[in-house]
Design a protein around this motif. Structure first.
Motif, PDB file in Angstrom:
ATOM      1  N   CYS A   1     -12.935  27.322   6.196  1.00  0.00           N
ATOM      2  CA  CYS A   1     -12.405  28.497   5.488  1.00  0.00           C
ATOM      3  C   CYS A   1     -11.448  29.277   6.388  1.00  0.00           C
ATOM      4  O   CYS A   1     -11.476  29.157   7.611  1.00  0.00           O
ATOM      5  CB  CYS A   1     -13.533  29.389   4.954  1.00  0.00           C
ATOM      6  SG  CYS A   1     -14.193  30.568   6.131  1.00  0.00           S
TER       7      CYS A   1
ATOM      8  N   CYS B   1     -16.261  24.914  10.058  1.00  0.00           N
ATOM      9  CA  CYS B   1     -16.074  25.500   8.725  1.00  0.00           C
ATOM     10  C   CYS B   1     -14.576  25.645   8.459  1.00  0.00           C
ATOM     11  O   CYS B   1     -13.857  26.221   9.263  1.00  0.00           O
ATOM     12  CB  CYS B   1     -16.772  26.848   8.630  1.00  0.00           C
ATOM     13  SG  CYS B   1     -16.483  27.653   7.036  1.00  0.00           S
TER      14      CYS B   1
ATOM     15  N   HIS C   1     -22.508  33.718   4.707  1.00  0.00           N
ATOM     16  CA  HIS C   1     -21.169  33.124   4.663  1.00  0.00           C
ATOM     17  C   HIS C   1     -21.148  31.955   3.676  1.00  0.00           C
ATOM     18  O   HIS C   1     -21.958  31.052   3.774  1.00  0.00           O
ATOM     19  CB  HIS C   1     -20.813  32.636   6.069  1.00  0.00           C
ATOM     20  CG  HIS C   1     -19.411  32.120   6.169  1.00  0.00           C
ATOM     21  ND1 HIS C   1     -18.322  32.930   6.047  1.00  0.00           N
ATOM     22  CD2 HIS C   1     -18.930  30.868   6.362  1.00  0.00           C
ATOM     23  CE1 HIS C   1     -17.221  32.205   6.176  1.00  0.00           C
ATOM     24  NE2 HIS C   1     -17.557  30.950   6.366  1.00  0.00           N
TER      25      HIS C   1
ATOM     26  N   CYS D   1     -12.999  31.568   9.244  1.00  0.00           N
ATOM     27  CA  CYS D   1     -13.501  30.863  10.430  1.00  0.00           C
ATOM     28  C   CYS D   1     -12.357  30.258  11.237  1.00  0.00           C
ATOM     29  O   CYS D   1     -12.414  30.211  12.459  1.00  0.00           O
ATOM     30  CB  CYS D   1     -14.505  29.789  10.033  1.00  0.00           C
ATOM     31  SG  CYS D   1     -16.034  30.462   9.371  1.00  0.00           S
TER      32      CYS D   1
ATOM     33  N   THR E   1     -17.831  30.746   2.117  1.00  0.00           N
ATOM     34  CA  THR E   1     -16.476  30.441   1.676  1.00  0.00           C
ATOM     35  C   THR E   1     -15.968  29.099   2.189  1.00  0.00           C
ATOM     36  O   THR E   1     -14.831  28.728   1.922  1.00  0.00           O
ATOM     37  CB  THR E   1     -15.485  31.554   2.096  1.00  0.00           C
ATOM     38  OG1 THR E   1     -15.742  31.897   3.457  1.00  0.00           O
ATOM     39  CG2 THR E   1     -15.661  32.786   1.237  1.00  0.00           C
TER      40      THR E   1
HETATM   41 ZN   LIG Z   1     -16.060  29.817   7.207  1.00  0.00          ZN
END
Ligand SMILES: [Zn+2]
Ligand SMILES: [Zn+2]
Length: 109
Positions: A41, A39, A87, A44, A89
């Motif tokens: 974002c 991920c 989650h 993360c 994002t």
């Molecule tokens: Zn993330």
């Protein structure tokens, strides 16, 4: 100029993976586990770069396998995945998805 490669169809395969058909004929394979582990974002990324804590207590989300509850296109360049733990994002660009492909052919590289 060549047309940018884009997804034609996305579908779930079994309980743990996503298949994407691309305009160049490639079919990419993605497991939820690997997608979430990559991920992009900021949250993360921070989480992955932190040194491991030996006494960290497992969060409930880490015990149950995470699954996406929704995948939505963002413009023409990315997909936003909403996960079962809320989650949402992480934006996966098309380029990033291709890099994460786990098909037999791409796994050899
Ligand atoms: Zn993330
Ligand atoms: Zn592939």
């Amino acid at each position: 100029m060549a047309q940018p490669v884009r997804p034609i169809a996305l579908r779930k395969e079994g309980d743990d993976r996503l298949l994407i058909d691309w305009s160049d004929g490639h079919q990419s394979v993605h497991t939820w586990q690997k997608l979430r582990a990559n991920c992009p974002c900021a949250g993360c990324r921070d989480e992955r770069e932190k040194p491991p804590e030996p006494f960290r207590i497992l969060k409930p989300a880490e015990l149950a396998p995470l699954k996406p509850v929704g995948i939505a296109p963002v413009g023409h360049y990315a997909y936003k995945i909403t996960w079962s733990d809320g989650h949402d994002t992480g934006l996966f660009t098309l380029e990033h998805l291709r890099q994460l492909c786990e098909c037999v052919e791409c796994s050899k590289k």
